[in-house]
Design a protein around this motif. Structure first.
Motif, PDB file in Angstrom:
ATOM      1  N   GLY A  10      50.500  62.084  45.542  1.00 12.41           N
ATOM      2  CA  GLY A  10      51.123  62.531  44.308  1.00 12.41           C
ATOM      3  C   GLY A  10      50.404  62.055  43.052  1.00 12.41           C
ATOM      4  N   PHE A  11      49.774  60.891  43.104  1.00 17.04           N
ATOM      5  CA  PHE A  11      49.139  60.341  41.918  1.00 17.04           C
ATOM      6  C   PHE A  11      47.705  59.950  42.240  1.00 17.04           C
ATOM      7  CE2 PHE A  11      53.656  59.333  41.357  1.00 17.04           C
ATOM      8  CZ  PHE A  11      53.882  60.016  40.176  1.00 17.04           C
ATOM      9  N   SER A  12      46.835  60.184  41.292  1.00 20.59           N
ATOM     10  CA  SER A  12      45.441  59.806  41.472  1.00 20.59           C
ATOM     11  C   SER A  12      45.300  58.298  41.309  1.00 20.59           C
ATOM     12  CB  SER A  12      44.571  60.519  40.431  1.00 20.59           C
ATOM     13  OG  SER A  12      44.851  60.004  39.140  1.00 20.59           O
ATOM     14  N   PRO A  13      44.221  57.713  41.830  1.00 20.44           N
ATOM     15  CA  PRO A  13      44.006  56.274  41.637  1.00 20.44           C
ATOM     16  C   PRO A  13      43.955  55.906  40.146  1.00 20.44           C
ATOM     17  CG  PRO A  13      42.541  57.105  43.339  1.00 20.44           C
ATOM     18  CD  PRO A  13      43.218  58.297  42.721  1.00 20.44           C
ATOM     19  N   ARG A  14      43.435  56.795  39.323  1.00 27.70           N
ATOM     20  CA  ARG A  14      43.367  56.530  37.884  1.00 27.70           C
ATOM     21  C   ARG A  14      44.778  56.438  37.290  1.00 27.70           C
ATOM     22  NH1 ARG A  14      39.421  60.061  34.520  1.00 27.70           N
ATOM     23  NH2 ARG A  14      37.994  58.570  35.423  1.00 27.70           N
ATOM     24  N   ALA A  18      46.531  53.176  35.567  1.00 22.28           N
ATOM     25  CA  ALA A  18      47.117  53.239  34.231  1.00 22.28           C
ATOM     26  C   ALA A  18      48.567  52.762  34.253  1.00 22.28           C
ATOM     27  CB  ALA A  18      47.033  54.664  33.683  1.00 22.28           C
ATOM     28  N   THR A  19      49.311  53.132  35.275  1.00 20.31           N
ATOM     29  CA  THR A  19      50.702  52.705  35.404  1.00 20.31           C
ATOM     30  C   THR A  19      50.786  51.191  35.581  1.00 20.31           C
ATOM     31  OG1 THR A  19      51.296  54.831  36.365  1.00 20.31           O
ATOM     32  CG2 THR A  19      52.819  53.018  36.732  1.00 20.31           C
ATOM     33  N   GLN A  20      49.912  50.628  36.406  1.00 20.18           N
ATOM     34  CA  GLN A  20      49.910  49.186  36.636  1.00 20.18           C
ATOM     35  C   GLN A  20      49.510  48.423  35.372  1.00 20.18           C
ATOM     36  OE1 GLN A  20      47.262  48.959  39.976  1.00 20.18           O
ATOM     37  NE2 GLN A  20      48.921  49.143  41.476  1.00 20.18           N
ATOM     38  N   LEU A  21      48.525  48.942  34.634  1.00 22.39           N
ATOM     39  CA  LEU A  21      48.105  48.302  33.394  1.00 22.39           C
ATOM     40  C   LEU A  21      49.224  48.341  32.356  1.00 22.39           C
ATOM     41  CD1 LEU A  21      44.415  49.488  33.032  1.00 22.39           C
ATOM     42  CD2 LEU A  21      45.231  47.174  33.503  1.00 22.39           C
ATOM     43  N   LYS A  22      49.929  49.458  32.278  1.00 23.31           N
ATOM     44  CA  LYS A  22      51.037  49.570  31.333  1.00 23.31           C
ATOM     45  C   LYS A  22      52.132  48.558  31.676  1.00 23.31           C
ATOM     46  CE  LYS A  22      54.455  52.715  29.464  1.00 23.31           C
ATOM     47  NZ  LYS A  22      55.160  53.960  29.579  1.00 23.31           N
ATOM     48  N   ALA A  23      52.460  48.429  32.948  1.00 19.52           N
ATOM     49  CA  ALA A  23      53.489  47.477  33.376  1.00 19.52           C
ATOM     50  C   ALA A  23      53.049  46.039  33.066  1.00 19.52           C
ATOM     51  CB  ALA A  23      53.774  47.636  34.862  1.00 19.52           C
TER      52      ALA A  23
END
Length: 82
Positions: A10-14, A18-23
């Motif tokens: 469902g989601f690309s590694p990029r 980005a989600t992990q960096l935002k968190a």
């Protein structure tokens, strides 16, 4: 022949990065914002008059919709209480 392609993931590694960096950024900001100082902010009533609000994280006491004089008194009482 149908050549449509549907990704398995469902989601690309990029996107995951980005989600992990935002968190991580939000967690860092939360820790940097953690202070023992009272937080003060202003609001307004329906007539547009300025009202003051404050919260003390140490005592967990708050004051809402106060005048400037009421807020000042509340903060002074907090200072002398501690």
């Amino acid at each position: 022949m149908n050549t449509s392609y549907w990704p398995i993931h469902g989601f690309s590694p990029r996107h995951r990065l980005a989600t992990q960096l935002k968190a991580a950024w939000e967690t860092l900001l939360t820790h940097l914002d953690a202070t023992t100082e009272p937080k003060v902010w202003k609001s307004a009533d329906a007539a547009g008059q300025t009202l003051w609000n404050a919260y003390d994280p140490i005592t967990q006491m708050a004051i809402d919709h106060a005048s400037a004089d009421e807020l000042r008194t509340w903060l002074e009482e907090l200072h002398y209480r501690n």
